[in-house]
Design a protein around this motif. Structure first.
Motif, PDB file in Angstrom:
ATOM      1  N   HIS A 114     -15.599 -20.968  44.677  1.00 11.41           N
ATOM      2  CA  HIS A 114     -15.088 -22.328  44.822  1.00 11.41           C
ATOM      3  C   HIS A 114     -14.050 -22.739  43.787  1.00 11.41           C
ATOM      4  N   LEU A 115     -13.576 -21.805  42.995  1.00 12.30           N
ATOM      5  CA  LEU A 115     -12.473 -22.108  42.081  1.00 12.30           C
ATOM      6  C   LEU A 115     -11.178 -22.219  42.878  1.00 12.30           C
ATOM      7  N   PRO A 116     -10.199 -22.945  42.357  1.00 12.39           N
ATOM      8  CA  PRO A 116      -8.923 -23.045  43.066  1.00 12.39           C
ATOM      9  C   PRO A 116      -8.145 -21.724  43.102  1.00 12.39           C
ATOM     10  N   VAL A 117      -8.483 -20.808  42.200  1.00 10.34           N
ATOM     11  CA  VAL A 117      -7.850 -19.486  42.156  1.00 10.34           C
ATOM     12  C   VAL A 117      -8.949 -18.439  42.048  1.00 10.34           C
ATOM     13  N   PHE A 118      -8.613 -17.206  42.411  1.00  8.38           N
ATOM     14  CA  PHE A 118      -9.608 -16.142  42.291  1.00  8.38           C
ATOM     15  C   PHE A 118      -9.791 -15.776  40.821  1.00  8.38           C
ATOM     16  N   TYR A 119     -11.027 -15.761  40.394  1.00 10.29           N
ATOM     17  CA  TYR A 119     -11.401 -15.356  39.044  1.00 10.29           C
ATOM     18  C   TYR A 119     -12.722 -14.617  39.182  1.00 10.29           C
ATOM     19  N   SER A 120     -12.725 -13.352  38.816  1.00  9.47           N
ATOM     20  CA  SER A 120     -13.867 -12.493  39.106  1.00  9.47           C
ATOM     21  C   SER A 120     -14.924 -12.499  38.004  1.00  9.47           C
ATOM     22  N   VAL A 121     -16.092 -12.022  38.373  1.00 11.59           N
ATOM     23  CA  VAL A 121     -17.179 -11.829  37.420  1.00 11.59           C
ATOM     24  C   VAL A 121     -16.751 -10.836  36.347  1.00 11.59           C
ATOM     25  N   VAL A 122     -15.943  -9.847  36.711  1.00 12.85           N
ATOM     26  CA  VAL A 122     -15.480  -8.873  35.716  1.00 12.85           C
ATOM     27  C   VAL A 122     -14.561  -9.549  34.684  1.00 12.85           C
ATOM     28  N   GLN A 123     -13.725 -10.482  35.120  1.00 13.74           N
ATOM     29  CA  GLN A 123     -12.880 -11.211  34.164  1.00 13.74           C
ATOM     30  C   GLN A 123     -13.753 -12.025  33.213  1.00 13.74           C
ATOM     31  N   HIS A 124     -14.766 -12.667  33.760  1.00 15.99           N
ATOM     32  CA  HIS A 124     -15.722 -13.416  32.947  1.00 15.99           C
ATOM     33  C   HIS A 124     -16.413 -12.482  31.943  1.00 15.99           C
ATOM     34  N   SER A 125     -16.834 -11.316  32.405  1.00 15.35           N
ATOM     35  CA  SER A 125     -17.545 -10.367  31.545  1.00 15.35           C
ATOM     36  C   SER A 125     -16.666  -9.874  30.403  1.00 15.35           C
ATOM     37  N   ILE A 126     -15.407  -9.614  30.691  1.00 12.57           N
ATOM     38  CA  ILE A 126     -14.461  -9.199  29.646  1.00 12.57           C
ATOM     39  C   ILE A 126     -14.290 -10.320  28.628  1.00 12.57           C
ATOM     40  N   ALA A 127     -14.175 -11.559  29.102  1.00  8.49           N
ATOM     41  CA  ALA A 127     -14.032 -12.706  28.191  1.00  8.49           C
ATOM     42  C   ALA A 127     -15.250 -12.839  27.288  1.00  8.49           C
ATOM     43  N   VAL A 128     -16.447 -12.662  27.845  1.00  6.76           N
ATOM     44  CA  VAL A 128     -17.668 -12.749  27.041  1.00  6.76           C
ATOM     45  C   VAL A 128     -17.669 -11.645  25.983  1.00  6.76           C
ATOM     46  N   ALA A 129     -17.366 -10.424  26.390  1.00 10.78           N
ATOM     47  CA  ALA A 129     -17.343  -9.301  25.432  1.00 10.78           C
ATOM     48  C   ALA A 129     -16.340  -9.543  24.309  1.00 10.78           C
ATOM     49  N   ASN A 130     -15.178 -10.045  24.657  1.00 10.30           N
ATOM     50  CA  ASN A 130     -14.126 -10.263  23.659  1.00 10.30           C
ATOM     51  C   ASN A 130     -14.451 -11.395  22.693  1.00 10.30           C
ATOM     52  N   LYS A 177     -25.772 -14.847  24.839  1.00 11.89           N
ATOM     53  CA  LYS A 177     -26.019 -16.048  25.647  1.00 11.89           C
ATOM     54  C   LYS A 177     -25.048 -17.160  25.279  1.00 11.89           C
ATOM     55  N   GLU A 178     -24.787 -17.318  23.990  1.00 15.19           N
ATOM     56  CA  GLU A 178     -23.863 -18.360  23.531  1.00 15.19           C
ATOM     57  C   GLU A 178     -22.432 -18.066  23.984  1.00 15.19           C
ATOM     58  N   ALA A 179     -22.005 -16.816  23.913  1.00 21.03           N
ATOM     59  CA  ALA A 179     -20.657 -16.449  24.368  1.00 21.03           C
ATOM     60  C   ALA A 179     -20.536 -16.637  25.884  1.00 21.03           C
ATOM     61  N   ASP A 180     -21.598 -16.313  26.620  1.00 20.47           N
ATOM     62  CA  ASP A 180     -21.625 -16.519  28.067  1.00 20.47           C
ATOM     63  C   ASP A 180     -21.456 -18.008  28.384  1.00 20.47           C
ATOM     64  N   GLU A 181     -22.162 -18.844  27.662  1.00 24.12           N
ATOM     65  CA  GLU A 181     -22.065 -20.295  27.885  1.00 24.12           C
ATOM     66  C   GLU A 181     -20.673 -20.815  27.520  1.00 24.12           C
ATOM     67  N   ARG A 182     -20.093 -20.319  26.422  1.00 26.65           N
ATOM     68  CA  ARG A 182     -18.724 -20.740  26.050  1.00 26.65           C
ATOM     69  C   ARG A 182     -17.732 -20.355  27.141  1.00 26.65           C
ATOM     70  N   ALA A 183     -17.887 -19.144  27.701  1.00 23.61           N
ATOM     71  CA  ALA A 183     -16.992 -18.709  28.777  1.00 23.61           C
ATOM     72  C   ALA A 183     -17.161 -19.598  30.004  1.00 23.61           C
ATOM     73  N   LEU A 184     -18.410 -19.926  30.344  1.00 25.92           N
ATOM     74  CA  LEU A 184     -18.680 -20.813  31.478  1.00 25.92           C
ATOM     75  C   LEU A 184     -18.006 -22.172  31.290  1.00 25.92           C
ATOM     76  N   VAL A 185     -18.140 -22.747  30.111  1.00 25.64           N
ATOM     77  CA  VAL A 185     -17.538 -24.054  29.826  1.00 25.64           C
ATOM     78  C   VAL A 185     -16.011 -23.966  29.904  1.00 25.64           C
ATOM     79  N   TRP A 186     -15.437 -22.895  29.344  1.00 24.57           N
ATOM     80  CA  TRP A 186     -13.973 -22.707  29.421  1.00 24.57           C
ATOM     81  C   TRP A 186     -13.538 -22.601  30.879  1.00 24.57           C
ATOM     82  N   GLU A 187     -14.250 -21.803  31.672  1.00 24.84           N
ATOM     83  CA  GLU A 187     -13.907 -21.631  33.092  1.00 24.84           C
ATOM     84  C   GLU A 187     -13.981 -22.963  33.839  1.00 24.84           C
TER      85      GLU A 187
END
Length: 166
Positions: A47-63, A123-133
């Protein structure tokens, strides 16, 4: 092996494995399957206005993590390669889902040698990525349009880099 659409309890993966997500085995778990499937799954149920994958999210969390937690951050949603990315409000209502997800994540963590359950920093990095997204993709104007093939390769490159560091 004969291909079988109706292999009981199993899904057929990108690499041709038949995996039972409720009874995972070490040999069933393949990083190429995880990278491929997650690169094709959209965040927020699509439901995002653009495609953004779980893999992009996962890379952001790792970084966003220190070296000792980067691999866990990269693979924190790896079970979704076999179960799909279910939005959190729905996931919380599905009886038994969390148990299946945890069983699968335990197997994935054992296979790739990272700690499960997740460290609080993951968990904290995952939540930060979620909020940014949420703010930048759902409500904002960011448009991180990157091909699925490119992010799949980025994920595998980061995975290999992290595995060679240990």
């Amino acid at each position: 092996m004969t291909e079988n659409l109706y292999t009981p309890g199993c899904i057929r993966t990108f690499t041709g494995r038949y995996v039972n997500p409720t009874q995972p085995k070490d040999a069933d778990i393949c990083i190429e399957d995880i990278a491929h499937a997650l690169s094709q799954q959209p965040r927020f149920g699509g439901h995002l206005p653009v495609f953004y994958s779980v893999v992009q999210h996962s890379i952001a969390v790792a970084n966003d993590l220190p070296t000792e937690h980067k691999l866990a951050g990269l693979l924190h949603d790896a079970s979704e390669a076999y179960l799909i990315d279910v939005p959190r409000p729905v996931k919380e209502q599905l009886t038994g889902y969390k148990e299946i997800e945890n069983l699968l994540m335990e197997e994935i963590a054992q296979r790739f040698k990272f700690a499960w359950p997740m460290h609080s920093q993951v968990k904290e990095a995952d939540e930060r990525a979620l909020v940014w997204e949420w703010h930048n993709l759902m409500l904002g104007s960011q448009t991180p349009v990157v091909s699925q093939a490119v992010v799949e390769r980025e994920f595998l490159k980061l995975f290999n880099l992290l595995c060679n560091e240990f």
